[in-house]
Design an enzyme around this catalytic site. Structure first.
Site, PDB file in Angstrom:
ATOM      1  N   ASN A  67       6.425  -8.762  -4.847  1.00  0.00           N
ATOM      2  CA  ASN A  67       5.405  -9.582  -5.496  1.00  0.00           C
ATOM      3  C   ASN A  67       4.068  -8.856  -5.679  1.00  0.00           C
ATOM      4  OD1 ASN A  67       5.040  -9.760  -2.757  1.00  0.00           O
ATOM      5  ND2 ASN A  67       5.466 -11.948  -2.637  1.00  0.00           N
TER       6      ASN A  67
ATOM      7  N   ASP B  34      13.566  -8.643   1.406  1.00  0.00           N
ATOM      8  CA  ASP B  34      13.076  -9.896   2.007  1.00  0.00           C
ATOM      9  C   ASP B  34      13.529 -11.136   1.242  1.00  0.00           C
ATOM     10  OD1 ASP B  34      11.783  -8.609   4.081  1.00  0.00           O
ATOM     11  OD2 ASP B  34       9.949  -8.338   2.922  1.00  0.00           O
TER      12      ASP B  34
ATOM     13  N   ARG C  86       8.614 -10.513   7.388  1.00  0.00           N
ATOM     14  CA  ARG C  86       7.323 -10.855   7.983  1.00  0.00           C
ATOM     15  C   ARG C  86       7.021 -12.341   7.855  1.00  0.00           C
ATOM     16  NH1 ARG C  86       4.267  -6.145   4.961  1.00  0.00           N
ATOM     17  NH2 ARG C  86       6.072  -6.563   3.664  1.00  0.00           N
TER      18      ARG C  86
ATOM     19  N   GLN D  69      18.029  -1.035   8.191  1.00  0.00           N
ATOM     20  CA  GLN D  69      18.523  -2.246   7.519  1.00  0.00           C
ATOM     21  C   GLN D  69      18.206  -2.257   6.033  1.00  0.00           C
ATOM     22  OE1 GLN D  69      16.190  -5.806   9.216  1.00  0.00           O
ATOM     23  NE2 GLN D  69      15.270  -4.027  10.160  1.00  0.00           N
TER      24      GLN D  69
END
Lengths: 414, 414
Positions: free
Chosen positions: A111, A141, A188, A301
């Site tokens: 973003n 994410d 996060r 990851q």
């Protein structure tokens, strides 16, 4: 047919890498090199920093074997960056783009990067420089708005799912010696990645047993109670926790304390935030007297090449190609999205969302994807996420374990 | 033809699991179930603890699909343990074995487990109970004596090699933002696993850039100097470090951060502390002002099913079968070994080593496998270890990155 600007196309990669962001780059470059319209196909060296420093790569000079090999090579082949631009820097970017006749800008990122692309497009429009801008989504994410999911997520989800299955088996085998294993995932603000740990779970015994997500307030008391309960039932507890969980005061659990160290004078000094897993490991050991360990794969990851999801690779390539096709159709100011088509078979097509609507927005897990207790993703989440990890997950067998009748004298339990 | 004892065979798994220890179990069970000689084929539930508690699994009741699926299922399907036996417990084990007519004992494990098997054999002989005992090697640490390598190592080595390639690419992509990534591997005394991080390295730029092994004394000053030098040359530093490195006083670097625990054998289990990687991350940040992060895959390195080496899987199965064949040939008191056959093609056959010679011995990396500076494995190591990781490692491409000539005004570097 839209009027076409004559000029160069430039593509950049931004933010944390993924296992498939290079597949998006390949999609952009393949589509762009097929078009005679582009005077040049350039790459930004380390994202927007490459524009500032005028470090532009001539992608037409890469051989086809290298370009094909991008699909399957993790991280960001052009280099990535995290850079918050000042207004002077936005002007600099346009200066460099103008100097190279750049009329097409494709930015692959999350973003923040969509905001960057939006600001570049806005400044170009305000200063009367004709240019088309297209964003390509990327983030493990999965927190971008207006797209069903983000390229990068499926592969990271596959990694987390398999890692949980494997580490959970390891723990179960060691349960007479170890009690708790804590796997820390990235994320996060959004719990999509930690939630993916359940995708290989078939029954109560399979790992994970507890999953904590940033969408829910983390309570140490509840956590300890959960661990105690599962340990009593199964003799071992596989916990998956997102790095971003916070307590009721909004404080990051992972920032609470690092391990204490003593300096030369014997004074206790607290090390920098080492993350949530070490903290919880200590908490479990101290409060419950259970033997705990933590796994923190960190950047593995998001970069693990052998866990890449085939669906994710194909979609990442597809959104890259689509970005160029939309530019050629005269469109600008959008991010390419993924739109899920109807069941029963999972399929996705691409769509478009306005950059400014994606920029700085954040898509968290909806309530229906988390159970009431806030310690496990729901069945609805599994239905949403399972197609994204590509091929089937490994099938681990479990022995029936039929015990033979005892014949020896009793032996006192320790 | 050797005279054959009539009785049951019992097999157990012990110590830290691996990705292929279940393949060894499959080898034992497949070979044993084919033999009418065995009255029963039993499994110890959680290793020697299953003998103490008389928890014996009837392996003939497992269906063939489950037994086939053992190859590829990580961890220990029978359950494992870490248990230091007392002399009363050795007597108990014989008591249970006698009660079930056990005349054949196969124990799959590392050097402690070979000692256990040896002690059981010795006590049986001393007390006049006829029994044959065979050890099957297992450990990701590759530290067993008298075998070319250990089943389990090849798969963990493959995991570490690929993880280093992937995380190193991630770091290189982020080098304008991050400087150092530290990957912590298992290996309390031997550096075999950390050394495996170099197996995918083709040139100076490829990761890893620095590798620290327990075979060499760790100097913080030298480490910081190494990191500074590589960072100056490449702009990023991928460090791989074994959990077991120690300073000149013999203190574990990983113990500086937090409490270390000891297992039943009195061995320090560094993995239960917070480990060396967080400590070095802090050190680098504090002393060099560089941005550092750490990856600590923990038990993932020994359990990762998708990184299993095909060679390792086949050899693990082979040593399991060989153990039963040697028992049937009348042999006892040995561990099955792997013997490397001549070049050019890598091949291995099995051999035998006396249990008491393997028990409690430890094979460290020889000097010729480590460079003079003590911060990188040698070419000779690569030649030794590369065949063990099975199929080829991923081929990551790197863009040529031909920069176009600058045309815009100069921009001041920050």
């Amino acid at each position: 047919m839209a009027r076409r600007l004559k000029g160069a196309l430039v593509v950049g990669q931004s933010g944390g890498p993924t296992a498939v962001i290079n597949a998006s780059l390949a999609g952009v470059v393949d589509a762009a090199l097929q078009q005679a319209e582009f005077d040049a196909v350039l790459g930004l060296w380390h994202g927007i920093e490459g524009a500032l420093k005028e470090e532009l790569v001539d992608l037409s000079q890469e051989d086809s074997q290298t370009l094909q090999g991008l699909v399957g090579t993790p991280a960001a082949a052009l280099g990535s960056c995290r850079h918050k631009l000042t207004s002077a820097e936005y002007e600099r970017i346009l200066e460099v783009f103008k100097a190279h006749g750049v009329r097409y800008f494709v930015y692959i990122g999350g973003n923040d990067s969509m905001d960057t692309a939006y600001q570049v497009a806005k400044l170009a429009a305000e200063t009367g420089y004709e240019m088309q801008v297209m964003g390509v989504p990327k983030t493990i994410d999965n927190d971008l708005a207006l797209t069903d999911h983000t390229p990068g997520y499926g592969s990271a989800a596959r990694y987390v799912a398999i890692s949980t299955m494997d580490a959970g088996r390891d723990l179960a085998a060691m349960k007479t010696f170890e009690d708790v294993c804590i796997l820390e995932t990235m994320g996060r603000h959004a719990g999509w990645l930690a939630a993916a740990s359940v995708l290989g779970k078939r029954d109560e015994v399979d790992p994970p047993h507890l999953v904590y997500l940033p969408e829910r307030t983390f309570s140490e008391e509840q956590f300890l109670e959960d661990v105690r309960r599962v340990h009593r039932a199964l003799g071992h507890v596989m916990v998956v926790v997102s790095e971003g969980i916070r307590d009721a005061d909004g404080q990051l659990i992972g920032a609470k304390t690092g391990p204490v160290q003593t300096d030369a004078f014997g004074h206790v000094t607290v090390a920098m935030g080492l993350g949530v897993a070490p903290y919880l490991q200590n908490l479990v050991t101290r409060e419950l007297g259970l033997k705990a360990r933590f796994n923190r794969p960190g950047t593995l990851q998001r970069s693990c090449s052998i866990a890449a999801s085939q669906v994710d690779l194909e979609e990442a390539y597809m959104v890259g190609r689509a970005a160029v096709e939309h530019l050629l159709a005269g469109e600008s100011g959008f991010m390419v999205t993924l739109e899920r088509l109807g069941s029963p078979q999972y399929r996705c097509t691409t769509g478009l969302a306005r950059l400014e609507q994606v920029a700085n927005a954040e898509k968290l897990m909806p309530a229906e994807f988390i159970n009431e207790e806030g310690n496990m993703p729901s069945r609805a989440f599994v239905e949403y996420a399972l197609p994204l990890v590509g091929g089937p997950l490994p099938e681990h067998v479990r022995l029936k374990g039929a015990l033979v009748a005892k014949r020896a004298p009793a032996w006192p339990e320790r």
